[in-house]
Design an enzyme around this catalytic site. Structure first.
Site, short mmCIF file in Angstrom:
data_model
loop_
_atom_site.label_atom_id
_atom_site.label_comp_id
_atom_site.label_asym_id
_atom_site.label_seq_id
_atom_site.Cartn_x
_atom_site.Cartn_y
_atom_site.Cartn_z
N PHE A 35 -3.19 -4.97 14.62
CA PHE A 35 -1.88 -4.57 14.92
C PHE A 35 -0.70 -3.79 15.57
O PHE A 35 0.33 -3.19 14.86
CB PHE A 35 -1.68 -2.82 13.25
N ASP A 66 4.97 -12.64 10.00
CA ASP A 66 5.69 -11.78 10.89
C ASP A 66 5.98 -10.94 10.35
O ASP A 66 6.06 -9.94 10.13
CB ASP A 66 7.80 -12.25 9.61
N GLY A 80 -8.01 -19.25 2.77
CA GLY A 80 -8.37 -20.15 3.41
C GLY A 80 -7.46 -21.78 2.17
O GLY A 80 -7.69 -22.48 2.20
N LYS A 117 -4.77 -3.75 -0.53
CA LYS A 117 -5.73 -5.41 -0.21
C LYS A 117 -7.47 -5.11 0.45
O LYS A 117 -7.22 -4.04 1.30
CB LYS A 117 -5.04 -6.47 1.20
N SER A 163 -8.29 -5.17 7.51
CA SER A 163 -8.30 -5.55 8.93
C SER A 163 -9.51 -4.96 9.23
O SER A 163 -10.18 -3.19 9.82
CB SER A 163 -7.22 -5.10 9.04
N ASN A 167 -10.33 -4.95 12.65
CA ASN A 167 -9.29 -5.07 13.88
C ASN A 167 -9.07 -3.88 14.57
O ASN A 167 -8.31 -3.59 15.44
CB ASN A 167 -8.65 -6.08 14.57
N THR A 168 -9.42 -2.50 13.39
CA THR A 168 -9.04 -1.61 13.53
C THR A 168 -10.13 -0.44 13.32
O THR A 168 -10.10 -0.71 11.54
CB THR A 168 -7.77 -0.56 13.29
N SER A 190 -7.97 -11.64 -0.67
CA SER A 190 -8.42 -10.99 0.18
C SER A 190 -8.17 -11.04 1.47
O SER A 190 -7.61 -12.03 2.28
CB SER A 190 -10.01 -10.86 0.44
N ASN A 191 -8.75 -10.06 3.29
CA ASN A 191 -8.10 -9.74 3.65
C ASN A 191 -9.44 -11.14 4.35
O ASN A 191 -10.05 -11.74 4.11
CB ASN A 191 -8.85 -8.67 4.49
N ASN A 236 -9.04 -14.22 14.68
CA ASN A 236 -7.70 -12.55 15.34
C ASN A 236 -8.24 -11.12 15.64
O ASN A 236 -9.09 -10.89 14.50
CB ASN A 236 -6.29 -13.35 14.46
N ARG A 237 -8.36 -10.76 16.82
CA ARG A 237 -8.78 -10.09 17.00
C ARG A 237 -6.88 -8.72 17.26
O ARG A 237 -7.07 -8.22 18.47
CB ARG A 237 -9.09 -9.60 18.24
#
Length: 366
Positions: free
Chosen positions: A121, A71, A297, A217, A179, A181-182, A245-246, A117-118
């Protein structure tokens, strides 16, 4: 509800899940959000009394949370609470709206029940999330996961802005510095950078009328020295909790499988053992009383129980729902409650940390 109603409900859920799995992963996610917005979500049963717990000053009906990433824009936290989650974490939210990375950017690994996923944000920004959260129904526990815009000249300032914006209405805040991805974001986990960030967040919070809990996180891709550094910094900082974790950039658990080589963070079942070991290792470093959320997981009651045994006070999940649907929440809650009864514990908190050393030293895996 009679047997016939239950069978019809189960059939409808199975058909819906099959339809989602035939869609592109991100399209399926948007369809699920829309279904929840229109009230097409299962209603969870009231949580068993032995699942009630207290975390960071919050009274939760059960310790199962929806992880951030689902979300992102605070659109469906209400329906998710109705579906059975004890708490929901929205976001990651950045100060300004951003599109995220180019599509396609979400990939299923069905043979391992994993997801890569990439996204980067992608979200509608602080203002949009704030407007949706400000009038929420009392009794819904909602955390806000805050991050930095990809093109920001000052990542730290973006996190400070998140504290200022959401302190008035979030039940807790999570600084997401993990993350993959940044570009450059994970550098904030380095000791000096992390110390500056956490000091700024705590100082900013102190100036707010409402003192909202702040969590951090972290990534699972840490070595012993990095974990030592993070634990030391966290304990000195005055923040209230840690999320372990992430997603992981490792592909050891899915080598050779479809989509395994896609760039991004790996989540779902293949992340479980790595994330759970890191959870236990951080529990040992932080002591028995520091609040920890275990995530990564979980896809069954057995795996949820293991997270608690490895040191979690509460847990979160998301990727497993891609394969199992929202009805999985009730299965996990029921399994947790049975475990509490079978072990003759007062409540679910009695599971926390009972196997922490075995998990930390790699003697247990699932």
């Amino acid at each position: 509800m009679g047997i016939g109603d239950l069978l019809r409900s189960a059939t409808i859920q199975k058909l819906a899940q099959d339809a989602l799995m035939r869609m592109d992963a991100e399209t399926a996610h948007r369809a699920t959000i829309n279904a929840l917005k229109f009230g097409l979500a299962p209603s969870g049963a009231p949580s068993q009394e032995n699942l009630a717990t207290r975390f960071c000053g919050l009274d939760l009906p059960n310790p199962i949370g929806m992880a951030p990433g689902f979300d992102k824009n605070a659109e469906v936290f209400g329906p998710l609470a109705k579906a059975g989650f004890g708490f929901v974490e929205v976001g990651t939210v950045t100060p300004r709206p951003q599109q995220g990375n180019p599509t396609p950017r979400v990939f299923r690994i069905p043979d391992a029940l994993g997801v890569v996923n990439r996204l980067g944000f992608n979200n509608e920004g602080h203002e949009a999330a704030f407007e949706r959260l400000k009038d929420r129904t009392p009794g819904q526990t909602v955390g806000v996961n805050i991050g930095a815009n990809k093109d920001s000249e000052d990542f730290l300032a973006d996190y400070v802005a998140g504290v200022k914006t959401f302190s008035p209405l979030a039940d807790y805040l999570t600084a997401n510095v993990s993350s993959p991805n940044t570009p450059g974001l994970r550098n904030l986990q380095a000791e000096d950078a992390l110390r500056r960030l956490l000091a700024a967040l705590v100082e900013t919070r102190a100036a707010q009328p409402r003192q909202t809990s702040i969590l951090l996180k972290i990534a699972p891709d840490l070595d012993e020295t990095e974990m030592d550094s993070i634990a030391r910094t966290v304990l000195e900082s005055g923040i209230d909790g840690l999320i372990v974790s992430n997603t992981t950039i490792s592909r050891d658990a899915v080598a050779g499988l479809e989509n395994a080589e896609e760039t991004g963070g790996l989540s779902g079942r293949p992340l479980f053992n790595l994330a759970t070991r890191r959870l236990a290792q951080m529990r040992l470093r932080l002591g028995p009383d520091f609040p920890l959320i275990g995530v990564g997981g979980i896809n069954s009651a057995q795996s949820a129980i293991a997270k608690f045994e490895a040191g979690a006070n509460v847990v979160q999940l998301y990727s497993a729902l891609v394969y199992g649907g929202l009805e999985m929440i009730e299965e996990i809650k029921s399994g947790l409650s049975h475990a509490v009864i079978e072990r003759r514990l007062a409540n679910v908190s009695g599971l926390t940390g009972v196997a922490v050393k075995d998990w930390a030293e790699g003697r247990i895996t699932l």
